[in-house]
Design an enzyme around this catalytic site. Structure first.
Site, PDB file in Angstrom:
ATOM      1  CG  ASP A  72     -13.502 -17.444  12.155  1.00  0.00           C
ATOM      2  OD1 ASP A  72     -12.469 -17.153  11.536  1.00  0.00           O
ATOM      3  OD2 ASP A  72     -14.108 -16.635  12.877  1.00  0.00           O
ATOM      4  CG  ASP A 141     -22.137  -9.912  18.040  1.00  0.00           C
ATOM      5  OD1 ASP A 141     -20.904 -10.146  18.075  1.00  0.00           O
ATOM      6  OD2 ASP A 141     -22.933 -10.561  17.336  1.00  0.00           O
ATOM      7  CG  HIS A 143     -18.707 -12.561  17.278  1.00  0.00           C
ATOM      8  ND1 HIS A 143     -19.585 -11.860  16.474  1.00  0.00           N
ATOM      9  CD2 HIS A 143     -17.538 -12.600  16.588  1.00  0.00           C
ATOM     10  CE1 HIS A 143     -18.966 -11.512  15.356  1.00  0.00           C
ATOM     11  NE2 HIS A 143     -17.724 -11.933  15.401  1.00  0.00           N
ATOM     12  CD  GLU A 148     -22.414 -14.121  15.283  1.00  0.00           C
ATOM     13  OE1 GLU A 148     -22.116 -13.294  16.166  1.00  0.00           O
ATOM     14  OE2 GLU A 148     -22.410 -13.838  14.068  1.00  0.00           O
TER      15      GLU A 148
HETATM   16  C1  GLP Z   1     -15.473 -11.697  12.242  1.00  0.00           C
HETATM   17  C2  GLP Z   1     -14.498 -12.789  12.619  1.00  0.00           C
HETATM   18  C3  GLP Z   1     -13.937 -12.588  14.017  1.00  0.00           C
HETATM   19  C4  GLP Z   1     -13.429 -11.172  14.166  1.00  0.00           C
HETATM   20  C5  GLP Z   1     -14.560 -10.203  13.929  1.00  0.00           C
HETATM   21  C6  GLP Z   1     -14.155  -8.752  14.096  1.00  0.00           C
HETATM   22  O1  GLP Z   1     -16.727 -11.901  12.775  1.00  0.00           O
HETATM   23  N1  GLP Z   1     -15.083 -14.089  12.556  1.00  0.00           N
HETATM   24  O2  GLP Z   1     -12.908 -13.528  14.255  1.00  0.00           O
HETATM   25  O3  GLP Z   1     -12.890 -11.001  15.452  1.00  0.00           O
HETATM   26  O4  GLP Z   1     -15.017 -10.400  12.604  1.00  0.00           O
HETATM   27  O5  GLP Z   1     -13.545  -8.279  12.933  1.00  0.00           O
HETATM   28  P1  GLP Z   1     -12.838  -6.892  12.813  1.00  0.00           P
HETATM   29  O6  GLP Z   1     -11.478  -7.074  13.400  1.00  0.00           O
HETATM   30  O7  GLP Z   1     -12.782  -6.624  11.344  1.00  0.00           O
HETATM   31  O8  GLP Z   1     -13.636  -5.896  13.544  1.00  0.00           O
END
Ligand code: GLP
Length: 275
Positions: A72, A141, A143, A148
């Site tokens: 992403d 959440d 995702h 989302e």
């Molecule tokens: C963002 C990214 C996800 C990732 C999530 C959790 O939303 N788009 O790909 O999994 O953050 O991030 P973290 O690992 O910092 O908790």
């Protein structure tokens, strides 16, 4: 779906890095038959990237014949913004391994036509006959990538509006200023991830515990998009103890028992590279 529980973040990262490395060298990739790896950003995979960098420096693994696709990218952040996902990946991973630049694929959140950019990405993945291993994180959440709550579980790469919860969680990278977090992102779809031949999801810490409970113990639900992985034929949740905090004791016990032979990260290295 498998669940591998490691005692803490460092051990989880060691397992993840060694597992990805093993997947690559077992595939014996060549220039005309590369290994195709899907990759996430976020704080969770940082430890895994450090392990992979170390294995690359030691010569245990090479990325010469690996093609990567990131999951992403924010829409509208300048390409060299410290929080653009491209910059994140360069700083924390790509600049430290032997991967040829042309093997690295990103979504362009500044493309003139974002819809076309998403189609281009799907076609690029298709041109390599799909992704061998998609590594993903999980949002608070539930995702995956930026899919989302409420995302179609058969979605493809597209533009998404970010949930307030996600923007609030990610504001820690933008000086705690939620207004600085982009509102839109380009993301591979849940369907895009499901098409990968294998999926590995990393979850660490107490703030992932609620999501993990929904994803592992409850049904497939578009409100917790990682739960779609229950339908994947080769999906693994790799987590630390803290992330299991809201699972039933019996669930954790069950998976630990099922995976007892696979828990030692040392077993993932070739004999000559073991400590
Ligand atoms: C963002 C990214 C996800 C990732 C999530 C959790 O939303 N788009 O790909 O999994 O953050 O991030 P973290 O690992 O910092 O908790």
């Amino acid at each position: 779906m498998r669940m591998i529980v490691q005692r803490d973040y460092d051990q989880m990262s060691l397992w993840a890095g060694r597992y990805v490395a093993r997947s690559i060298y077992m595939a014996e990739p060549k220039q005309n038959s590369p290994f195709v790896l899907g990759l996430p950003t976020g704080s969770t995979p940082l430890g895994m990237y450090r392990v992979l960098i170390d294995l690359c420096r030691k010569g245990t693994i090479s990325f010469q014949n690996v093609i990567t696709f990131n999951m992403d990218e924010y829409v509208g952040l300048p390409i060299d913004h410290p929080e653009s996902y491209r910059r994140f990946m360069e700083d924390h991973f790509f600049n430290h391994i032997d991967i040829p630049k042309e093997n690295i694929n990103f979504l362009d959140g500044n493309a003139g036509d974002l819809k076309e950019e998403c189609m281009r990405y799907e076609e690029a993945i298709g041109s390599f006959e799909g992704i061998d291993l998609f590594v993903g994180g999980i949002g608070n959440d539930g995702h995956i990538a930026f899919n989302e709550p409420g995302s179609s579980l058969s979605s493809r790469t597209r533009i998404k509006t970010l949930a307030e919860e996600t923007r609030a969680a990610n504001s820690r990278f933008f000086g705690e200023e939620i207004s600085q977090v982009p509102t839109y992102a380009l993301t591979v779809g849940v369907g895009t991830v499901m098409d990968a031949r294998e999926v590995l999801i990393l979850a660490s810490g107490l703030n992932k515990a609620r999501a993990l409970k929904h994803v592992v113990e409850e049904g497939i639900n578009h409100m917790w998009t990682v739960s779609a992985m229950q339908l994947h034929s080769r999906a693994t949740i790799l987590c630390d103890e803290d992330a299991t905090d809201e699972l039933k004791v019996g669930t954790v016990k069950y998976f630990k028992q099922m995976e007892q032979r696979n828990l030692d990260p040392d077993s993932l290295l070739p004999p000559e590279a073991r400590s």
